[in-house]
Each structure stands twice: as C-alpha cells, then as structure tokens.
Scaffold this motif. Structure first.
Motif, PDB file in Angstrom:
ATOM      1  N   GLY A 164       0.771  -1.246   0.000  1.00  0.00           N
ATOM      2  CA  GLY A 164       0.000   0.000   0.000  1.00  0.00           C
ATOM      3  C   GLY A 164       0.803   1.298   0.000  1.00  0.00           C
ATOM      4  O   GLY A 164       0.274   2.353   0.351  1.00  0.00           O
ATOM      5  N   GLN A 165       2.075   1.260  -0.425  1.00  0.00           N
ATOM      6  CA  GLN A 165       2.898   2.470  -0.489  1.00  0.00           C
ATOM      7  C   GLN A 165       2.995   2.953  -1.950  1.00  0.00           C
ATOM      8  O   GLN A 165       3.032   2.149  -2.871  1.00  0.00           O
ATOM      9  CB  GLN A 165       4.314   2.171   0.017  1.00  0.00           C
ATOM     10  N   VAL A 166       3.087   4.271  -2.123  1.00  0.00           N
ATOM     11  CA  VAL A 166       3.209   4.860  -3.465  1.00  0.00           C
ATOM     12  C   VAL A 166       4.687   5.020  -3.827  1.00  0.00           C
ATOM     13  O   VAL A 166       5.488   5.472  -3.003  1.00  0.00           O
ATOM     14  CB  VAL A 166       2.513   6.237  -3.512  1.00  0.00           C
ATOM     15  N   LEU A 167       5.040   4.648  -5.065  1.00  0.00           N
ATOM     16  CA  LEU A 167       6.409   4.835  -5.568  1.00  0.00           C
ATOM     17  C   LEU A 167       6.546   6.268  -6.081  1.00  0.00           C
ATOM     18  O   LEU A 167       5.959   6.629  -7.098  1.00  0.00           O
ATOM     19  CB  LEU A 167       6.692   3.833  -6.687  1.00  0.00           C
ATOM     20  N   VAL A 168       7.319   7.081  -5.364  1.00  0.00           N
ATOM     21  CA  VAL A 168       7.514   8.483  -5.722  1.00  0.00           C
ATOM     22  C   VAL A 168       8.932   8.659  -6.259  1.00  0.00           C
ATOM     23  O   VAL A 168       9.896   8.200  -5.652  1.00  0.00           O
ATOM     24  CB  VAL A 168       7.296   9.404  -4.497  1.00  0.00           C
ATOM     25  N   VAL A 169       9.025   9.295  -7.413  1.00  0.00           N
ATOM     26  CA  VAL A 169      10.291   9.482  -8.104  1.00  0.00           C
ATOM     27  C   VAL A 169      10.718  10.947  -7.966  1.00  0.00           C
ATOM     28  O   VAL A 169       9.928  11.851  -8.206  1.00  0.00           O
ATOM     29  CB  VAL A 169      10.101   9.114  -9.597  1.00  0.00           C
ATOM     30  N   SER A 170      11.967  11.157  -7.539  1.00  0.00           N
ATOM     31  CA  SER A 170      12.510  12.520  -7.478  1.00  0.00           C
ATOM     32  C   SER A 170      13.604  12.663  -8.517  1.00  0.00           C
ATOM     33  O   SER A 170      14.505  11.816  -8.591  1.00  0.00           O
ATOM     34  CB  SER A 170      13.160  12.803  -6.121  1.00  0.00           C
ATOM     35  N   GLU A 171      13.540  13.726  -9.280  1.00  0.00           N
ATOM     36  CA  GLU A 171      14.644  14.018 -10.198  1.00  0.00           C
ATOM     37  C   GLU A 171      14.649  15.498 -10.533  1.00  0.00           C
ATOM     38  O   GLU A 171      13.658  16.198 -10.287  1.00  0.00           O
ATOM     39  CB  GLU A 171      14.557  13.166 -11.472  1.00  0.00           C
ATOM     40  N   ALA A 226      14.144  22.698 -10.982  1.00  0.00           N
ATOM     41  CA  ALA A 226      14.224  22.309  -9.566  1.00  0.00           C
ATOM     42  C   ALA A 226      14.083  20.788  -9.480  1.00  0.00           C
ATOM     43  O   ALA A 226      13.632  20.137 -10.431  1.00  0.00           O
ATOM     44  CB  ALA A 226      13.109  22.979  -8.767  1.00  0.00           C
ATOM     45  N   VAL A 227      14.446  20.230  -8.321  1.00  0.00           N
ATOM     46  CA  VAL A 227      14.212  18.808  -8.065  1.00  0.00           C
ATOM     47  C   VAL A 227      12.735  18.639  -7.728  1.00  0.00           C
ATOM     48  O   VAL A 227      12.168  19.400  -6.940  1.00  0.00           O
ATOM     49  CB  VAL A 227      15.106  18.298  -6.914  1.00  0.00           C
ATOM     50  N   ASP A 228      12.097  17.672  -8.362  1.00  0.00           N
ATOM     51  CA  ASP A 228      10.652  17.546  -8.345  1.00  0.00           C
ATOM     52  C   ASP A 228      10.249  16.151  -7.876  1.00  0.00           C
ATOM     53  O   ASP A 228      10.848  15.159  -8.281  1.00  0.00           O
ATOM     54  CB  ASP A 228      10.172  17.743  -9.801  1.00  0.00           C
ATOM     55  N   ASP A 229       9.232  16.080  -7.019  1.00  0.00           N
ATOM     56  CA  ASP A 229       8.632  14.792  -6.650  1.00  0.00           C
ATOM     57  C   ASP A 229       7.497  14.490  -7.616  1.00  0.00           C
ATOM     58  O   ASP A 229       6.607  15.336  -7.798  1.00  0.00           O
ATOM     59  CB  ASP A 229       8.026  14.854  -5.239  1.00  0.00           C
ATOM     60  N   GLU A 230       7.509  13.327  -8.215  1.00  0.00           N
ATOM     61  CA  GLU A 230       6.424  12.988  -9.134  1.00  0.00           C
ATOM     62  C   GLU A 230       6.265  11.481  -9.228  1.00  0.00           C
ATOM     63  O   GLU A 230       6.783  10.741  -8.385  1.00  0.00           O
ATOM     64  CB  GLU A 230       6.689  13.599 -10.493  1.00  0.00           C
ATOM     65  N   LEU A 231       5.542  11.032 -10.238  1.00  0.00           N
ATOM     66  CA  LEU A 231       5.265   9.607 -10.402  1.00  0.00           C
ATOM     67  C   LEU A 231       6.149   9.039 -11.513  1.00  0.00           C
ATOM     68  O   LEU A 231       6.602   9.784 -12.393  1.00  0.00           O
ATOM     69  CB  LEU A 231       3.785   9.412 -10.758  1.00  0.00           C
ATOM     70  N   ASN A 243      22.563   9.356 -18.117  1.00  0.00           N
ATOM     71  CA  ASN A 243      21.934  10.680 -18.121  1.00  0.00           C
ATOM     72  C   ASN A 243      20.851  10.813 -17.055  1.00  0.00           C
ATOM     73  O   ASN A 243      20.376  11.904 -16.796  1.00  0.00           O
ATOM     74  CB  ASN A 243      21.290  10.961 -19.488  1.00  0.00           C
ATOM     75  N   GLU A 244      20.449   9.698 -16.463  1.00  0.00           N
ATOM     76  CA  GLU A 244      19.350   9.730 -15.501  1.00  0.00           C
ATOM     77  C   GLU A 244      19.883   9.834 -14.078  1.00  0.00           C
ATOM     78  O   GLU A 244      20.804   9.111 -13.698  1.00  0.00           O
ATOM     79  CB  GLU A 244      18.478   8.472 -15.644  1.00  0.00           C
ATOM     80  N   ASP A 245      19.291  10.724 -13.322  1.00  0.00           N
ATOM     81  CA  ASP A 245      19.717  11.020 -11.954  1.00  0.00           C
ATOM     82  C   ASP A 245      18.423  11.024 -11.131  1.00  0.00           C
ATOM     83  O   ASP A 245      17.804  12.056 -10.927  1.00  0.00           O
ATOM     84  CB  ASP A 245      20.393  12.399 -11.986  1.00  0.00           C
ATOM     85  N   ILE A 246      17.993   9.827 -10.729  1.00  0.00           N
ATOM     86  CA  ILE A 246      16.648   9.613 -10.190  1.00  0.00           C
ATOM     87  C   ILE A 246      16.735   8.902  -8.846  1.00  0.00           C
ATOM     88  O   ILE A 246      17.537   7.985  -8.673  1.00  0.00           O
ATOM     89  CB  ILE A 246      15.821   8.725 -11.171  1.00  0.00           C
ATOM     90  N   GLU A 247      15.897   9.306  -7.918  1.00  0.00           N
ATOM     91  CA  GLU A 247      15.777   8.600  -6.644  1.00  0.00           C
ATOM     92  C   GLU A 247      14.319   8.204  -6.448  1.00  0.00           C
ATOM     93  O   GLU A 247      13.427   9.030  -6.629  1.00  0.00           O
ATOM     94  CB  GLU A 247      16.220   9.523  -5.515  1.00  0.00           C
ATOM     95  N   THR A 248      14.075   6.956  -6.100  1.00  0.00           N
ATOM     96  CA  THR A 248      12.706   6.501  -5.824  1.00  0.00           C
ATOM     97  C   THR A 248      12.558   6.284  -4.331  1.00  0.00           C
ATOM     98  O   THR A 248      13.447   5.751  -3.681  1.00  0.00           O
ATOM     99  CB  THR A 248      12.427   5.170  -6.549  1.00  0.00           C
ATOM    100  N   ARG A 249      11.420   6.739  -3.791  1.00  0.00           N
ATOM    101  CA  ARG A 249      11.142   6.437  -2.389  1.00  0.00           C
ATOM    102  C   ARG A 249       9.681   6.039  -2.244  1.00  0.00           C
ATOM    103  O   ARG A 249       8.867   6.269  -3.146  1.00  0.00           O
ATOM    104  CB  ARG A 249      11.507   7.604  -1.487  1.00  0.00           C
TER     105      ARG A 249
END
Lengths: 217, 217
Positions: free
Chosen positions: A88-95, A102-107, A173-179
């Motif tokens: 039941g947790q949402v996968l949130v991607v920051s990049e 700016a660094v953005d939280d999204e899906l 080229n991708e600089d992504i963090e998932t939480r």
C-alpha cells in the motif's frame, strides 16, 4: 488497448452519463452550441530538435468566419502511473526537472519509443526507474499537456500490487531517486500543492475511484 | 464490468486503508540525494511566434559530469480558477481547444497581459468570459505545463461567492459557452477523466481542502 481497458472506459462513461442526466447543467446565455473548428491546410513546422517541434496550425473560426493561426508545441506522447506496492505504499520518483528548474517529486513516467503502446512504455519505465513490476495495471485515459497549445498527450495508469524484482536500471543521463510514501501522504502532497507536474496530479485524481476512494465532506 | 474487476475493486478496498499510513517515507536504494542541476550559458531561441518560443537550454548533469541540451517550449504564464457561485454551482467554460482539437469543458482561464499580476489576470478573465465577479479569491500556488519541457506556469485560484454582474464580454475570436454544474458533478467529471486540461484538474484538487472537502473511503 486490451479488452479489459476498453471495458474500464465503457464503464466509466456509463457512470458519468447517469450522474449527468440526473442533474442537468444549465447554460448561462442563449448562445449557439460550440461546434468544433476545422483545421485548414497542413501543419507548418517553424523549428524542431530532439523530436520537439514548434508548429503553426490554421483553423477556421466558425463564429467569425476568419482563419486564425495557432502556434503549438509537439513532442512524443508519454505515460505516467500511480504505482502502489503490495503493502500500500506509493512509488515516488525525485529528479531534477529542467522545465521547472528544480528537483521535483512525481510519479514514474516516460516517453514512448518507436512502436510501443502506452502500456508497454509504462511497464518498461516503471521497471527501469524503480525496479518494480505491477500485478495489475488499469488504464485511466489520457490528458493533454496544454489543450490549447499542444497536441501531445499523456496516458494515465494505475499500477497495483507492485513488487520489487531487482535494482533500478538507469542510464548515465538519468539522476533519479525513488522512495516509498504512504498513499495518504501522497494524496496530501497532491492536495497541498507540493506536486507540480500536472500529469502526476491528473493520474492521481483519476485513480481515486478505482482505489475505493471518494471526495467527501 | 466483469466479475474480475469487481473482485479487484473489493480486494483493493481492503488493502488501501488510509488510516494506517502515517509512517515516514523510505528510500529504496542507498543513492546520493538528488541535487539541482545548473544551467550553462543562456537560452538559445530556435523559433518564436505570437509569444510562443522553442528554446534550447544546456544543463550540467552532476552525476555524469556532462553537459546536456534540453529543448523547451515557452509562452506567457496564465491563470485558472475554480469559480463557485453564491449558490454553490461551478462555472464551467466550453470552447474549442486547438491543441486537443476538440470542444473541451474546463475552468475560466486566461493569459497574462503586460504588467498584470496573476490575480489581476484571473479577475479580468473571469469577468470577461462569464460575466461573474467573485466575493473572495484564494491563491492555490502554481504548476508547470511540463516540468521537463517548459518554464511556463499556470497560477491556480479558488473564487467563491461569484455573482453575475453583466453579460460575458467576448471578442470576435472567442467562441465560448459558460454553464453552471453542481460541485459534485464537476468533481465527478474530473475524477472520471472527462476533464482533459491539466491546469483545471490541478486547480480543482488544490481547492478541495479550502472547500472543507477531503479524500476518504
């Protein structure tokens, strides 16, 4: 589009029709109904690079009888999903997003490669960006980045029962963090304006009824 | 709706309890925090017409150490509002949208003219498109049309206590119809995917808490 996806869309349409007919809207002024405008001639490309183009379209305005120019921005369609894990947790991607600067939280989201369906794009991007695969995907229809100024669409999905199958596969080229954030916390971020990317907001609100959620007092 | 879908919905309803989820978010992999990228040099304009431009920006990717080009679409910012009458109806605007290439239901909105603040734009557009003026306006922050591919923002407002003060003032290029729908019906249209314009969807979800509404089971 699978039969399952088509059924989902038909179902939604019927439900909407019932709601609509039970409470008719009223027009404010005795205007003519708005009719679709017709494009005149072909698109003219002013410039293009990396698959992104500035184009001019001409439309005949049926009210004035005049032809008007509209400048639009075109790029490939993309897919975006509200992906929820089996607990039941949402996968949130920051990049870092170069438009917002700016660094953005999204899906999780990504652009179509040649010949891919919107669902294929979504499954590939979800796996590569986060390392997760879904048990079930539901198609939530599409939206436009700007209904006035772009023919480009984003396809919205709900992915449930997501399980981690390996590490993320990012190119250099991708600089992504998932939480992982709770669904409640993600909905609060969307409602309080913390989420800037409109395709992520649109996907979230379209997923609500499929999650058994509603908007209430 | 198939039996499979019904089972999925029932199953999901039990799984997504909103109450059990006030746990902090957790990172999935031991990655470095994402840092903002820096733009290198100035914007280069590839083409422009009617205030709309295709531009190239260069950014230094701190992960790869390489400079990457990003093509973006820029236009003037705009304002959009969820406008509710003194008897609780939403002002819905229908017009032909040249990007979507269809007649679209959305919210009153408009683009800034020189020197106008976002709120001034919104008051002028609401009055001109619908003939209504609000008792109260609340600013709901801004979003981007594409956080990746555009620096252009839309400013979101909630306008309440709207009262009609005269007829709409449309210029000959505008072909717009305004109608009143119940708030419940508008929310259903947003949730079921009938609303395509992402700035209208974003504005609606950000207005919920100001209207005493929440997302619930």
């Amino acid at each position: 589009m699978t039969v399952f996806m088509i059924l989902c869309r038909v179902f939604r349409r019927e439900r909407f029709a019932l709601t609509e007919s039970s409470q008719p809207s009223r027009k404010l002024e005795s205007t003519m109904a708005i009719v679709p405008w017709k494009q005149v001639g072909e698109d003219v490309t002013l410039a293009g690079k990396f698959g992104k183009k500035l184009i001019v379209k001409q439309f005949l305005n049926p009210k004035s009888g005049k032809i008007q120019d509209y400048v639009q921005f075109a790029q490939r369609d993309w897919s975006v999903c509200l992906a929820i894990t089996s607990d039941g947790q949402v996968l949130v991607v920051s990049e870092f997003k170069q438009g917002r600067n700016a660094v953005d939280d999204e899906l999780p989201a990504g652009t179509a490669e040649f010949g891919e369906s919107p669902e294929e794009v979504m499954r590939r991007e979800l796996r590569d960006e986060t390392g997760y695969v879904p048990e079930l995907m539901v198609y939530l229809g599409f939206g436009w980045i700007s209904t006035r100024s772009s023919p480009t669409r984003f396809h919205c999905f709900l992915a449930t029962g997501c399980k981690k199958v390996g590490p993320a596969k990012l190119d250099e080229n991708e600089d992504i963090e998932t939480r992982l954030v709770s669904l409640e916390q993600w909905l609060e971020m969307v409602m309080n304006g913390s989420i800037s990317e409109p395709s992520a907001v649109t996907t979230t609100i379209r997923a609500l009824s499929h999650l058994g959620l509603k908007i209430a007092r």
